[in-house]
Design an enzyme around this catalytic site. Structure first.
Site, mmCIF file in Angstrom:
data_model
loop_
_atom_site.group_PDB
_atom_site.id
_atom_site.type_symbol
_atom_site.label_atom_id
_atom_site.label_comp_id
_atom_site.label_asym_id
_atom_site.label_seq_id
_atom_site.Cartn_x
_atom_site.Cartn_y
_atom_site.Cartn_z
ATOM 1 N N GLY A 1 0.823 -1.218 0.000
ATOM 2 C CA GLY A 1 0.000 0.000 0.000
ATOM 3 C C GLY A 1 0.849 1.257 0.000
ATOM 4 O O GLY A 1 0.510 2.247 0.644
ATOM 5 N N GLY B 1 0.963 4.512 3.609
ATOM 6 C CA GLY B 1 2.102 3.826 2.991
ATOM 7 C C GLY B 1 3.094 4.782 2.348
ATOM 8 O O GLY B 1 4.314 4.601 2.458
ATOM 9 N N TYR C 1 -15.713 -2.256 7.972
ATOM 10 C CA TYR C 1 -14.274 -2.022 8.018
ATOM 11 C C TYR C 1 -13.725 -2.480 9.381
ATOM 12 O O TYR C 1 -12.694 -3.148 9.463
ATOM 13 C CB TYR C 1 -14.037 -0.521 7.819
ATOM 14 C CG TYR C 1 -12.609 -0.078 7.830
ATOM 15 C CD1 TYR C 1 -11.781 -0.328 6.748
ATOM 16 C CD2 TYR C 1 -12.082 0.622 8.909
ATOM 17 C CE1 TYR C 1 -10.461 0.111 6.741
ATOM 18 C CE2 TYR C 1 -10.773 1.061 8.912
ATOM 19 C CZ TYR C 1 -9.969 0.804 7.831
ATOM 20 O OH TYR C 1 -8.670 1.242 7.823
ATOM 21 N N LYS D 1 -10.834 -5.260 10.307
ATOM 22 C CA LYS D 1 -9.615 -4.885 11.044
ATOM 23 C C LYS D 1 -9.488 -5.699 12.342
ATOM 24 O O LYS D 1 -8.389 -6.066 12.746
ATOM 25 C CB LYS D 1 -9.613 -3.382 11.343
ATOM 26 C CG LYS D 1 -9.374 -2.526 10.103
ATOM 27 C CD LYS D 1 -7.942 -2.698 9.585
ATOM 28 C CE LYS D 1 -7.640 -1.885 8.363
ATOM 29 N NZ LYS D 1 -6.312 -2.139 7.807
ATOM 30 N N THR E 1 -5.125 6.603 15.102
ATOM 31 C CA THR E 1 -6.304 7.455 15.085
ATOM 32 C C THR E 1 -6.473 8.004 13.658
ATOM 33 O O THR E 1 -5.735 7.593 12.755
ATOM 34 C CB THR E 1 -6.134 8.580 16.133
ATOM 35 O OG1 THR E 1 -7.378 9.239 16.270
ATOM 36 C CG2 THR E 1 -5.057 9.574 15.720
ATOM 37 N N ASN E 2 -7.387 8.938 13.426
ATOM 38 C CA ASN E 2 -7.592 9.500 12.080
ATOM 39 C C ASN E 2 -6.304 10.172 11.592
ATOM 40 O O ASN E 2 -5.787 11.059 12.258
ATOM 41 C CB ASN E 2 -8.690 10.572 12.105
ATOM 42 C CG ASN E 2 -10.020 10.014 12.564
ATOM 43 O OD1 ASN E 2 -10.082 9.201 13.480
ATOM 44 N ND2 ASN E 2 -11.086 10.437 11.934
ATOM 45 N N LEU E 3 -5.840 9.746 10.440
ATOM 46 C CA LEU E 3 -4.609 10.306 9.870
ATOM 47 C C LEU E 3 -4.970 11.342 8.818
ATOM 48 O O LEU E 3 -6.020 11.256 8.184
ATOM 49 C CB LEU E 3 -3.790 9.185 9.217
ATOM 50 C CG LEU E 3 -3.445 8.002 10.115
ATOM 51 C CD1 LEU E 3 -2.778 6.895 9.299
ATOM 52 C CD2 LEU E 3 -2.536 8.443 11.261
ATOM 53 N N HIS F 1 -12.271 11.276 4.184
ATOM 54 C CA HIS F 1 -12.521 11.569 5.592
ATOM 55 C C HIS F 1 -12.757 13.067 5.753
ATOM 56 O O HIS F 1 -12.537 13.857 4.833
ATOM 57 C CB HIS F 1 -11.326 11.116 6.436
ATOM 58 C CG HIS F 1 -11.339 9.632 6.676
ATOM 59 N ND1 HIS F 1 -12.135 9.058 7.639
ATOM 60 C CD2 HIS F 1 -10.674 8.632 6.087
ATOM 61 C CE1 HIS F 1 -11.957 7.752 7.621
ATOM 62 N NE2 HIS F 1 -11.071 7.460 6.684
HETATM 63 P P1 GDP Z 1 -15.397 8.649 10.873
HETATM 64 O O1 GDP Z 1 -14.316 9.191 11.766
HETATM 65 O O2 GDP Z 1 -15.283 7.197 10.593
HETATM 66 O O3 GDP Z 1 -16.768 9.027 11.383
HETATM 67 O O4 GDP Z 1 -15.204 9.293 9.412
HETATM 68 P P2 GDP Z 1 -15.176 10.739 8.738
HETATM 69 O O5 GDP Z 1 -13.827 11.336 8.869
HETATM 70 O O6 GDP Z 1 -15.691 10.544 7.370
HETATM 71 O O7 GDP Z 1 -16.226 11.638 9.524
HETATM 72 C C1 GDP Z 1 -15.974 12.204 10.785
HETATM 73 C C2 GDP Z 1 -17.089 13.160 11.178
HETATM 74 O O8 GDP Z 1 -17.004 14.332 10.359
HETATM 75 C C3 GDP Z 1 -18.503 12.618 11.006
HETATM 76 O O9 GDP Z 1 -19.269 13.071 12.099
HETATM 77 C C4 GDP Z 1 -18.960 13.293 9.705
HETATM 78 O O10 GDP Z 1 -20.358 13.434 9.605
HETATM 79 C C5 GDP Z 1 -18.296 14.654 9.856
HETATM 80 N N1 GDP Z 1 -18.168 15.430 8.596
HETATM 81 C C6 GDP Z 1 -18.545 16.724 8.451
HETATM 82 N N2 GDP Z 1 -18.376 17.129 7.183
HETATM 83 C C7 GDP Z 1 -17.837 16.079 6.515
HETATM 84 C C8 GDP Z 1 -17.429 15.889 5.151
HETATM 85 O O11 GDP Z 1 -17.536 16.775 4.306
HETATM 86 N N3 GDP Z 1 -16.900 14.677 4.842
HETATM 87 C C9 GDP Z 1 -16.767 13.677 5.765
HETATM 88 N N4 GDP Z 1 -16.221 12.515 5.382
HETATM 89 N N5 GDP Z 1 -17.178 13.823 7.048
HETATM 90 C C10 GDP Z 1 -17.711 14.997 7.422
#
Ligand code: GDP
Length: 308
Positions: free
Chosen positions: A11, A17, A137, A141, A165-167, A180
């Protein structure tokens, strides 16, 4: 792990990656191997087996996965569970059969129960029901973590599972449907600024809290864990601080210089209310993230403007 060790990064073109590849190159590792997904489909077991026989790597990092934000997970549940189960099973099994020294598997904090106490300690794994939107997902995992633990117990295979965590950062996916939140908001605010639009719509209520780790810090910690972590237990990788989506939106608007208003679309899902990792285990090993969220967003925005 000497500089000439043969290391396979599965990846290497993705967000995680590509940052790991770059960090390893900067640190003098000169025997890295890769395959694009069109050269090697990791979902096909016989192809993965042949690749491992042919290349015989010494270390393997599994950064390959089908990934995406809340909307992508909800829209393609079969792909998210099936592709990830295949990729990780094929790679972990082939790595073990070819006698590699160490494998590092990337999980995610969505493996933890939706309602678990915050900050999330590693011991909360498998103690309650999952968040619905990304359960496909998450289940894949979780199976990946268990594969690592099972191969370690049965065969003494050194497989470690790391829960980032979220990257976010350069090379992220900026597609508004599948990305995301952080890259999506960078794009939304940038386009609104350029087009002089009066408002930007953020999904959900703005109330959920998320934690964000800049990809360069993440690549550093992966190198650190490859050298210093050899345990069966999973380990969280994060910064230990979170922010509401509303505050994140204001921060991104500020970095980008967007002056319009921010509205919310309650028709889109919020997902997990909060996902903050407890990083005491990582800190006790001697590693801490160095990039502030504002700096990370600013670097990501610079990259976005130059590259997209
Ligand atoms: P999660 O961490 O798995 O929930 O994934 P996301 O990063 O896609 O979303 C995180 C949070 O951000 C959620 O509450 C979404 O509803 C909110 N969010 C707000 N605006 C956006 C957008 O434009 N895109 C995404 N992906 N999430 C959004």
């Amino acid at each position: 792990m000497d500089a000439g060790a043969k290391i396979y990064i599965a990846g290497h073109n993705g967000l995680a990656g590509s940052a790991i590849k770059q960090k390893m190159e900067e640190n003098g590792y000169n025997n890295l191997i890769f395959r694009t997904s069109s050269e090697l489909d990791l979902r096909v077991q016989k192809d993965v087996d042949s690749f491992f026989k042919e290349e015989n790597p010494e270390y393997v990092i599994i950064a390959a996965a089908r990934v995406g934000g809340i909307n992508a997970n909800n829209s393609f549940p079969a792909d998210f569970i099936s592709d990830n189960l295949k990729i990780q099973t094929n790679v972990i099994d082939a790595a073990y059969r070819n006698g590699i020294s160490k494998l590092l598997f990337l999980g995610s904090t969505c493996i933890y129960p939706r309602e678990c106490p915050q900050p999330i300690k590693e011991e909360y794994f498998l103690t309650g029901p999952l968040e619905e939107t990304n359960q496909w997902y998450a289940v894949a995992k979780i199976a990946g973590i268990k594969l690592c633990q099972a191969y370690r117990r049965q065969y003494g295979f050194n497989a470690v599972a790391v829960m980032p965590t979220n990257l976010y950062g350069p090379n992220d996916n900026f597609d508004l449907k599948t990305s995301h939140v952080l890259p999506a908001l960078i794009r939304k605010f940038h386009e609104a600024k350029v087009d002089d639009r009066p408002e930007v719509t953020v999904w959900g209520s703005g109330k959920p809290r998320r934690e964000f780790l800049y990809i360069e810090d993440f690549a550093n910690v992966i190198l650190f864990l490859l050298k210093h972590y050899d345990d069966e237990e999973i380990i969280n990788v994060g910064v230990g601080e979170d922010i509401t989506i509303a505050d994140l939106a204001s921060l991104i608007a500020d970095v980008i210089g967007y002056k319009g208003s921010i509205t919310y679309d309650p028709g889109m899902p919020d997902g997990t209310p909060r996902k903050l990792t407890d990083v005491s285990k990582l800190h006790s090993l001697g590693w801490q993230a160095g990039t502030s969220l504002r700096d990370g967003i600013s670097k990501t925005y610079n990259w976005y403007q130059t590259n997209l």
